[in-house]
Design a protein around this motif. Sequence first.
Motif, PDB file in Angstrom:
ATOM      1  N   LEU A   7       6.928  12.837  12.314  1.00  0.00           N
ATOM      2  CA  LEU A   7       7.525  11.873  11.398  1.00  0.00           C
ATOM      3  C   LEU A   7       6.998  10.469  11.648  1.00  0.00           C
ATOM      4  CD1 LEU A   7      11.173  13.233  11.467  1.00  0.00           C
ATOM      5  CD2 LEU A   7       9.661  13.214   9.483  1.00  0.00           C
ATOM      6  N   ILE A  46      11.044   4.221   4.144  1.00  0.00           N
ATOM      7  CA  ILE A  46      10.846   5.657   4.376  1.00  0.00           C
ATOM      8  C   ILE A  46      10.082   6.262   3.211  1.00  0.00           C
ATOM      9  CG2 ILE A  46      12.014   7.898   4.543  1.00  0.00           C
ATOM     10  CD1 ILE A  46      14.335   6.463   5.948  1.00  0.00           C
ATOM     11  N   ARG A  59      12.792  20.962   2.574  1.00  0.00           N
ATOM     12  CA  ARG A  59      12.924  20.596   3.978  1.00  0.00           C
ATOM     13  C   ARG A  59      11.722  21.089   4.772  1.00  0.00           C
ATOM     14  NH1 ARG A  59      18.623  22.807   5.938  1.00  0.00           N
ATOM     15  NH2 ARG A  59      17.681  22.267   7.934  1.00  0.00           N
ATOM     16  N   LEU A 124       8.631  11.245   1.184  1.00  0.00           N
ATOM     17  CA  LEU A 124       9.337  11.597   2.409  1.00  0.00           C
ATOM     18  C   LEU A 124      10.784  11.171   2.245  1.00  0.00           C
ATOM     19  CD1 LEU A 124       9.318  12.582   5.389  1.00  0.00           C
ATOM     20  CD2 LEU A 124       8.817  10.210   6.032  1.00  0.00           C
ATOM     21  N   ASN A 126      14.832  11.350   4.033  1.00  0.00           N
ATOM     22  CA  ASN A 126      15.671  11.671   5.187  1.00  0.00           C
ATOM     23  C   ASN A 126      16.630  12.806   4.845  1.00  0.00           C
ATOM     24  OD1 ASN A 126      18.573  11.013   6.514  1.00  0.00           O
ATOM     25  ND2 ASN A 126      16.947  10.594   8.005  1.00  0.00           N
ATOM     26  N   ASN A 127      17.189  12.770   3.658  1.00  0.00           N
ATOM     27  CA  ASN A 127      18.030  13.844   3.127  1.00  0.00           C
ATOM     28  C   ASN A 127      19.299  14.082   3.948  1.00  0.00           C
ATOM     29  OD1 ASN A 127      18.648  15.903   1.273  1.00  0.00           O
ATOM     30  ND2 ASN A 127      17.581  17.473   2.465  1.00  0.00           N
ATOM     31  N   THR A 129      21.613  11.066   4.525  1.00  0.00           N
ATOM     32  CA  THR A 129      22.003   9.656   4.574  1.00  0.00           C
ATOM     33  C   THR A 129      23.503   9.443   4.375  1.00  0.00           C
ATOM     34  OG1 THR A 129      21.306   9.510   2.254  1.00  0.00           O
ATOM     35  CG2 THR A 129      19.765   8.701   3.926  1.00  0.00           C
ATOM     36  N   TRP A 147      17.055  13.374  11.659  1.00  0.00           N
ATOM     37  CA  TRP A 147      16.092  13.811  10.649  1.00  0.00           C
ATOM     38  C   TRP A 147      16.134  15.323  10.474  1.00  0.00           C
ATOM     39  CZ3 TRP A 147      13.080  10.382   7.805  1.00  0.00           C
ATOM     40  CH2 TRP A 147      13.200   9.029   8.196  1.00  0.00           C
ATOM     41  N   SER A 150      15.226  16.429   6.916  1.00  0.00           N
ATOM     42  CA  SER A 150      14.138  15.689   6.279  1.00  0.00           C
ATOM     43  C   SER A 150      13.141  16.621   5.604  1.00  0.00           C
ATOM     44  CB  SER A 150      13.423  14.807   7.301  1.00  0.00           C
ATOM     45  OG  SER A 150      12.902  15.586   8.366  1.00  0.00           O
ATOM     46  N   ASP A 158      18.224  10.351  -1.416  1.00  0.00           N
ATOM     47  CA  ASP A 158      18.819   9.598  -0.306  1.00  0.00           C
ATOM     48  C   ASP A 158      19.896   8.632  -0.802  1.00  0.00           C
ATOM     49  OD1 ASP A 158      17.445  10.837   1.756  1.00  0.00           O
ATOM     50  OD2 ASP A 158      15.800   9.397   1.746  1.00  0.00           O
TER      51      ASP A 158
END
Length: 234
Positions: A7, A46, A59, A124, A126-127, A129, A147, A150, A158
Amino acid sequence: MSKDNFLRSMLSEKVSMTPNGFVADQLTPEQFWNCHELFFDSLLEIHASDISGVDGYGRFNGNYKPEYETCREFLIDTFAEDKEGYWYNWREMFGTTLLQRDFFEQYYKEMEKRIHYCEGKRYLVNNFTFFVNMITDGKTTVGFPDWSFSGIGDFLIDFAIMDLNKPYLRIPELLVEYCKKREIIIPEFKERFLCMAYYKGIDVLRWHASIDDAESCTTIVKSISELKDRIYAL
């Protein structure tokens, strides 16, 4: 290569994975509104990551690769019944838990008919949040230590997660004003936001129903039900 190093190879130095501060969930609404641009700045850092070496959507798996070729495959397969593990035959929940079939199917269809707006939108993300997963000092720093979920997808997911977590903070309303101020144009914003919000909303609803969390289920159903009017009013 570890996931953290993987990452970091994509993330800007401005994105902190080991932040100092306190859990963002401790912010009062007024405190968040006073520093919300800091959160948005950090998320967009991000989303500005160079992912040219990564294909697909979804993912990251154990090899740090998304598992789906298209956004549609990613979103639809999330709700497949034949996936091994926790969600195997999950539709049995309709008769045994708080999850209501009519409500789920309604917003699954709302999500599905908007997927084409999100196709090709690869960032990208974070998924994860939710405010309990972000660290801030409330003034200069917002960081993302977790993460676990992610991957690659439409970056609006997000922001949709933040709104699902605390709809009274008015995240999409603030985001629209933020973008106007900075002359940022997000094509098809309303439909993309709704797609991501419905996707994450019914997925999170399914989770809370599986653990018999009635309070959260009620809150999520209300948030999902009211979202379209909020977004179309922007």
